[in-house]
Design a protein around this motif. Structure first.
Motif, mmCIF file in Angstrom:
data_model
loop_
_atom_site.group_PDB
_atom_site.id
_atom_site.type_symbol
_atom_site.label_atom_id
_atom_site.label_comp_id
_atom_site.label_asym_id
_atom_site.label_seq_id
_atom_site.Cartn_x
_atom_site.Cartn_y
_atom_site.Cartn_z
ATOM 1 N N ARG A 1 48.447 41.979 42.037
ATOM 2 C CA ARG A 1 47.439 41.069 41.554
ATOM 3 C C ARG A 1 46.090 41.202 42.593
ATOM 4 N N ARG B 1 40.486 40.410 36.332
ATOM 5 C CA ARG B 1 40.741 38.889 36.681
ATOM 6 C C ARG B 1 42.257 38.520 35.918
ATOM 7 N N ASN C 1 42.394 42.180 41.197
ATOM 8 C CA ASN C 1 40.969 41.330 41.274
ATOM 9 C C ASN C 1 40.185 42.073 42.172
ATOM 10 N N ARG D 1 45.599 35.831 35.636
ATOM 11 C CA ARG D 1 46.322 34.634 35.887
ATOM 12 C C ARG D 1 47.718 34.623 36.451
#
Length: 330
Positions: free
Chosen positions: A67, A76, A71, A78
């Motif tokens: 992750r 992006r 990013n 969650r």
């Protein structure tokens, strides 16, 4: 006091045994000689890139590496439930250009439904969603040395590990007949023999009390982890265009250059020698000039081989000149 720290894996370690005589007979670039002539050598416990990153960036355990990489690539998410798929030759991890990885990911998804939810960045980083099979822990690729890689387990543990191990054992067989490997063999590169799925974890944002304010790397995961630790992050390829301005804005800089890793894994000696020259002339030379001009105080090279070298303008009387100590894979 300001410092530029270079972390350069495969500069001196994990090199193919067949390269030993050629490296010994090829002179070091003059800038390395200058650096070593005025440096002091220090022992470290850093034998993988993760070792070095963990100490310098004060990294916690169980980082969501994938992750962080997504990013830093501007994607992006969650969820932390993503694997980074690394490509392995018989020596270690290699990297390909983005369009090549995109083509491989498309071909792979045609044969493996679990890979349909994949993301490939322009730089060639391949990420795959764990979907509902997310009760699994993985081993970061930097902790896995070639001799430690066991294809049957892929460094995975947990209730859903068996599912992923089955999928990637099938993927291992798929690579044996994959057409791109025939092209690599014609180009004198070692074929891709396996995947290494890793990077899912729990910690995505964390704060560390570290002395470095910025991290420069072409590795998206390294940039992303630096960002999560509270550092500014930048791609490496443009970082030395105006070195004095960079130092003024970020007095303590960590530069992670991992381009040599893929040269070793591809068994590309000429490419390794050329990349070593690029690092010397495009990165190290401006850093030493900045020391001479008083813009920074220290330059450190951590070779991720149990040693680091410190260069500054302080007077030294050195009886024994430091030298790079190379280690080769049998």
């Amino acid at each position: 006091m300001s410092t530029v720290l270079f972390i350069i894996p495969c500069l001196t370690n994990q090199l193919p045994k067949s390269w030993e005589s050629e490296i010994a007979s090829t002179p070091l670039e003059p800038i390395y000689d200058r650096f070593l002539h005025s440096s002091t050598a220090h022992k470290t416990n850093h034998f993988t890139l993760r070792d070095a990153l963990t100490e310098y960036l004060q990294l916690p355990d169980n980082i969501a590496w994938a992750r962080c990489g997504l990013n830093a690539s501007g994607i992006r998410m969650r969820s932390n439930n993503w694997f980074k798929l690394s490509l392995l030759t018989k020596i270690g991890v290699t990297s390909l250009r983005g369009h090549m990885v995109q083509k491989m990911a498309e071909d792979f998804a045609n044969d493996f439904a679990f890979a349909e939810d994949s993301i490939v960045t322009a730089q060639g980083d391949w990420f795959i969603s764990l979907k509902k099979y997310n009760n699994v822990t993985s081993t970061p690729i930097w902790r896995a040395r070639p001799k430690d890689i066991e294809p049957a387990s892929y460094g995975l543990n947990g209730p859903d590990a068996a599912y992923w191990q089955e999928q990637f054992n099938h993927a291992h067989e798929w690579l044996k007949t994959y057409s791109y490997n025939r092209l690599r063999l014609r180009q004198k590169y070692d074929p891709i023999v396996d995947f290494w799925p890793w990077g899912n974890g729990e910690k995505h944002e964390f704060k560390s009390d570290i002395e470095y304010s910025a991290i420069f790397s072409d590795n998206a995961i390294v940039r992303g982890v630096g960002n999560s630790a509270g550092m500014s992050f930048f791609p490496l390829r443009n970082s030395t265009a105006d070195f004095s301005q960079m130092v003024h804005n970020h007095p303590n800089i960590c530069v992670v250059d991992d381009r040599l890793i893929s040269k070793v894994s591809d068994n590309d000696l000429l490419g390794w020698l050329d990349s070593r020259s690029q690092i010397a002339n495009m990165l190290l030379a401006p850093a030493l000039t900045a020391v001479d001009q008083g813009l920074i105080t220290n330059v450190i090279i951590d070779t991720v081989n149990g040693e680091k070298y410190l260069y500054n303008k302080k007077f030294k009387f050195v009886l024994l000149r430091p030298k790079f100590t190379y280690s080769y894979l049998s």
